[in-house]
Design a protein around this motif. Structure first.
Motif, PDB file in Angstrom:
ATOM      1  N   HIS A 148      40.259  61.688  81.552  1.00  0.00           N
ATOM      2  CA  HIS A 148      39.385  61.294  80.773  1.00  0.00           C
ATOM      3  C   HIS A 148      38.713  62.854  79.209  1.00  0.00           C
ATOM      4  N   ARG A 149      38.685  62.262  78.327  1.00  0.00           N
ATOM      5  CA  ARG A 149      38.617  62.870  77.010  1.00  0.00           C
ATOM      6  C   ARG A 149      37.745  62.406  76.310  1.00  0.00           C
ATOM      7  N   LYS A 150      36.579  64.010  75.691  1.00  0.00           N
ATOM      8  CA  LYS A 150      35.193  64.151  74.977  1.00  0.00           C
ATOM      9  C   LYS A 150      35.707  64.951  74.070  1.00  0.00           C
ATOM     10  N   VAL A 151      35.290  65.268  72.898  1.00  0.00           N
ATOM     11  CA  VAL A 151      34.921  66.021  71.711  1.00  0.00           C
ATOM     12  C   VAL A 151      33.844  66.278  72.117  1.00  0.00           C
ATOM     13  N   ILE A 152      33.374  67.828  72.132  1.00  0.00           N
ATOM     14  CA  ILE A 152      32.824  69.073  71.936  1.00  0.00           C
ATOM     15  C   ILE A 152      32.197  69.618  71.022  1.00  0.00           C
ATOM     16  N   ALA A 153      33.409  69.779  69.869  1.00  0.00           N
ATOM     17  CA  ALA A 153      32.830  70.667  69.189  1.00  0.00           C
ATOM     18  C   ALA A 153      33.916  70.697  67.829  1.00  0.00           C
ATOM     19  N   ARG A 154      33.952  71.322  66.757  1.00  0.00           N
ATOM     20  CA  ARG A 154      34.296  71.444  65.705  1.00  0.00           C
ATOM     21  C   ARG A 154      34.632  72.475  64.976  1.00  0.00           C
ATOM     22  N   GLU A 155      35.859  73.072  64.904  1.00  0.00           N
ATOM     23  CA  GLU A 155      35.906  74.128  64.154  1.00  0.00           C
ATOM     24  C   GLU A 155      36.667  74.563  63.194  1.00  0.00           C
ATOM     25  N   SER A 156      36.109  75.829  62.624  1.00  0.00           N
ATOM     26  CA  SER A 156      37.368  75.246  61.091  1.00  0.00           C
ATOM     27  C   SER A 156      38.295  76.832  61.354  1.00  0.00           C
ATOM     28  N   CYS A 157      39.080  76.156  60.593  1.00  0.00           N
ATOM     29  CA  CYS A 157      40.329  77.419  60.313  1.00  0.00           C
ATOM     30  C   CYS A 157      40.760  78.098  59.333  1.00  0.00           C
ATOM     31  N   PRO A 158      40.200  79.778  59.485  1.00  0.00           N
ATOM     32  CA  PRO A 158      41.054  79.396  58.058  1.00  0.00           C
ATOM     33  C   PRO A 158      42.050  80.180  57.491  1.00  0.00           C
ATOM     34  N   VAL A 159      42.276  80.632  56.384  1.00  0.00           N
ATOM     35  CA  VAL A 159      43.268  81.308  55.975  1.00  0.00           C
ATOM     36  C   VAL A 159      43.283  82.750  56.417  1.00  0.00           C
ATOM     37  N   GLY A 160      44.485  82.761  56.458  1.00  0.00           N
ATOM     38  CA  GLY A 160      44.682  84.412  56.698  1.00  0.00           C
ATOM     39  C   GLY A 160      45.982  84.550  55.641  1.00  0.00           C
ATOM     40  N   MET A 161      45.187  86.022  54.830  1.00  0.00           N
ATOM     41  CA  MET A 161      46.026  86.283  53.166  1.00  0.00           C
ATOM     42  C   MET A 161      46.179  87.836  53.077  1.00  0.00           C
ATOM     43  N   SER A 162      47.271  88.376  52.460  1.00  0.00           N
ATOM     44  CA  SER A 162      46.757  90.005  52.533  1.00  0.00           C
ATOM     45  C   SER A 162      45.677  89.880  51.317  1.00  0.00           C
ATOM     46  N   ALA A 163      45.504  91.532  51.696  1.00  0.00           N
ATOM     47  CA  ALA A 163      44.208  91.674  50.462  1.00  0.00           C
ATOM     48  C   ALA A 163      44.961  91.597  49.138  1.00  0.00           C
ATOM     49  N   GLU A 164      45.694  91.556  48.837  1.00  0.00           N
ATOM     50  CA  GLU A 164      46.236  92.389  47.684  1.00  0.00           C
ATOM     51  C   GLU A 164      47.241  90.512  47.003  1.00  0.00           C
ATOM     52  N   HIS A 165      46.830  89.543  47.652  1.00  0.00           N
ATOM     53  CA  HIS A 165      46.874  88.046  47.913  1.00  0.00           C
ATOM     54  C   HIS A 165      46.059  88.276  45.942  1.00  0.00           C
ATOM     55  N   PRO A 166      47.042  87.072  44.951  1.00  0.00           N
ATOM     56  CA  PRO A 166      45.722  86.761  43.817  1.00  0.00           C
ATOM     57  C   PRO A 166      44.558  86.374  44.032  1.00  0.00           C
ATOM     58  N   LEU A 167      44.739  84.919  45.552  1.00  0.00           N
ATOM     59  CA  LEU A 167      44.151  84.453  45.644  1.00  0.00           C
ATOM     60  C   LEU A 167      42.566  85.297  46.179  1.00  0.00           C
ATOM     61  N   ALA A 168      42.683  87.044  46.764  1.00  0.00           N
ATOM     62  CA  ALA A 168      42.435  87.197  47.712  1.00  0.00           C
ATOM     63  C   ALA A 168      40.260  87.436  47.214  1.00  0.00           C
ATOM     64  N   ASP A 169      40.550  87.607  46.139  1.00  0.00           N
ATOM     65  CA  ASP A 169      39.094  87.721  45.391  1.00  0.00           C
ATOM     66  C   ASP A 169      38.425  86.430  45.050  1.00  0.00           C
ATOM     67  N   LYS A 170      38.767  85.263  45.694  1.00  0.00           N
ATOM     68  CA  LYS A 170      37.901  83.954  45.746  1.00  0.00           C
ATOM     69  C   LYS A 170      37.578  83.625  47.205  1.00  0.00           C
ATOM     70  N   ASP A 171      35.784  83.920  46.593  1.00  0.00           N
ATOM     71  CA  ASP A 171      35.473  82.779  47.988  1.00  0.00           C
ATOM     72  C   ASP A 171      35.849  82.085  49.123  1.00  0.00           C
ATOM     73  N   THR A 172      37.096  80.976  47.860  1.00  0.00           N
ATOM     74  CA  THR A 172      37.261  79.914  49.597  1.00  0.00           C
ATOM     75  C   THR A 172      38.479  79.674  48.024  1.00  0.00           C
ATOM     76  N   VAL A 173      39.767  78.795  48.620  1.00  0.00           N
ATOM     77  CA  VAL A 173      40.705  78.546  47.881  1.00  0.00           C
ATOM     78  C   VAL A 173      40.750  77.015  47.988  1.00  0.00           C
ATOM     79  N   ASP A 174      41.932  76.451  47.075  1.00  0.00           N
ATOM     80  CA  ASP A 174      42.245  75.543  46.893  1.00  0.00           C
ATOM     81  C   ASP A 174      43.028  75.311  47.640  1.00  0.00           C
ATOM     82  N   LEU A 175      44.119  74.778  48.797  1.00  0.00           N
ATOM     83  CA  LEU A 175      44.663  74.282  49.213  1.00  0.00           C
ATOM     84  C   LEU A 175      46.310  74.594  48.388  1.00  0.00           C
ATOM     85  N   ALA A 176      46.518  73.430  46.986  1.00  0.00           N
ATOM     86  CA  ALA A 176      46.811  73.568  46.139  1.00  0.00           C
ATOM     87  C   ALA A 176      47.153  73.982  46.036  1.00  0.00           C
TER      88      ALA A 176
END
Length: 284
Positions: A148-176
């Motif tokens: 049997h199966r039952k969904v018990i939670a939902r978890e977000s999955c953040p993207v990890g990137m270098s602190a020097e990445h061009p998008l590192a200064d943004k709060d959220t990123v567009d996956l594209a």
């Protein structure tokens, strides 16, 4: 399997024979029979000792897994033979599993593995009582008959990137915006990365297949790749976590159990819910 492991780790037939408690000719003969069985040389032999071939490296990884599985099988069989009713819980590394472990009875046996297929196989084979698995939102793990199966939670999955990445200064990123990056992904389970990126209009360029975040931290920190991390992972120096807009990489946490462990599964579900919502201390 233990012969392969001993020879590889000892670096010589003689030292492996001492570890195994066998004669050197016996171990040498076993290795030759094993290589014939697998269809190729597992070891390079030289005056300085032995080392694994590429085939040997591949077999060694599998041999270690199988040896560990055999140890668990023997342990479980002995528990059953003794009439033990000990609860065995297995799960993938996720925030829910981490929160659940301290809430379990001290007598519970806990196993963590990256492969949901292997965990479900263990559940179906009655090697474990309950599984805590993750699945990408929008898809569903197929479970064996009688489970049997039952969904018990939902978890977000953040993207990890270098602190020097061009998008590192943004709060959220567009996956594209990560379409031109190299990625790290889990080789043992469907992280949902390809589906989410496909919806964003690109195919992710996965160059690294690594299950353990502890191994791919340096890749991400150096800027060679970006990767997915569980919500329980804490950022380290040189790496930042950014949430994709719309949370397209979120996963569901699923509780799976067999018929005869329904009461135990109910207990686990209750404890997990308490832990995730209010942080209540374990009653055990």
């Amino acid at each position: 399997m233990r012969t392969i492991i001993a020879v590889a780790e000892c670096g010589s037939i003689g030292r492996a024979a001492i570890r195994l408690g066998q004669s050197q000719p016996a171990v040498s003969g076993n290795v030759k029979r094993i290589e014939k069985y697998f269809g190729g040389a597992l070891f390079h032999r030289s005056a300085s000792g032995v080392r694994t071939t590429p085939l040997g490296d591949w077999v060694l990884v599998k041999a270690r897994t199988l040896a560990a599985d055999m140890d668990q099988l023997v342990s479980s069989a002995r528990s059953v033979a003794c009439g033990s009713d000990r609860l065995t819980v297995a799960g993938q590394p996720c925030a829910t599993m981490v929160a659940l472990i301290p809430q379990l009875p001290r007598t519970a046996e806990v196993r963590v593995d990256h492969s949901p297929a292997w965990l479900l196989q263990q559940l179906a084979g009655e090697a474990v009582d309950v599984c805590v698995l993750t699945e990408p939102a929008g898809s569903e793990l197929p479970v064996p008959a009688g489970v049997h199966r039952k969904v018990i939670a939902r978890e977000s999955c953040p993207v990890g990137m270098s602190a020097e990445h061009p998008l590192a200064d943004k709060d959220t990123v567009d996956l594209a915006d990560l379409a031109d990056d190299d990625w790290v992904d889990n080789p043992f389970s469907d992280s949902g990365l390809r589906t989410a990126c496909g919806r964003a209009g690109f195919e992710p360029r996965v160059r690294y297949w690594i299950a353990d975040p502890g191994v791919y931290w340096p890749l991400v920190r150096s800027g060679r790749a970006v990767g997915l991390f569980t919500g329980v992972t804490r950022a380290r120096q040189g790496v930042v976590f950014r949430s994709p807009q719309g949370d397209p990489l979120a996963s569901r946490v699923v509780l799976c159990w067999r018929d005869r462990t329904a009461d135990q599964a109910a207990l686990i579900h209750r404890l997990t819910s308490v832990t995730m919502t209010s942080g209540t201390e374990s009653p055990y």
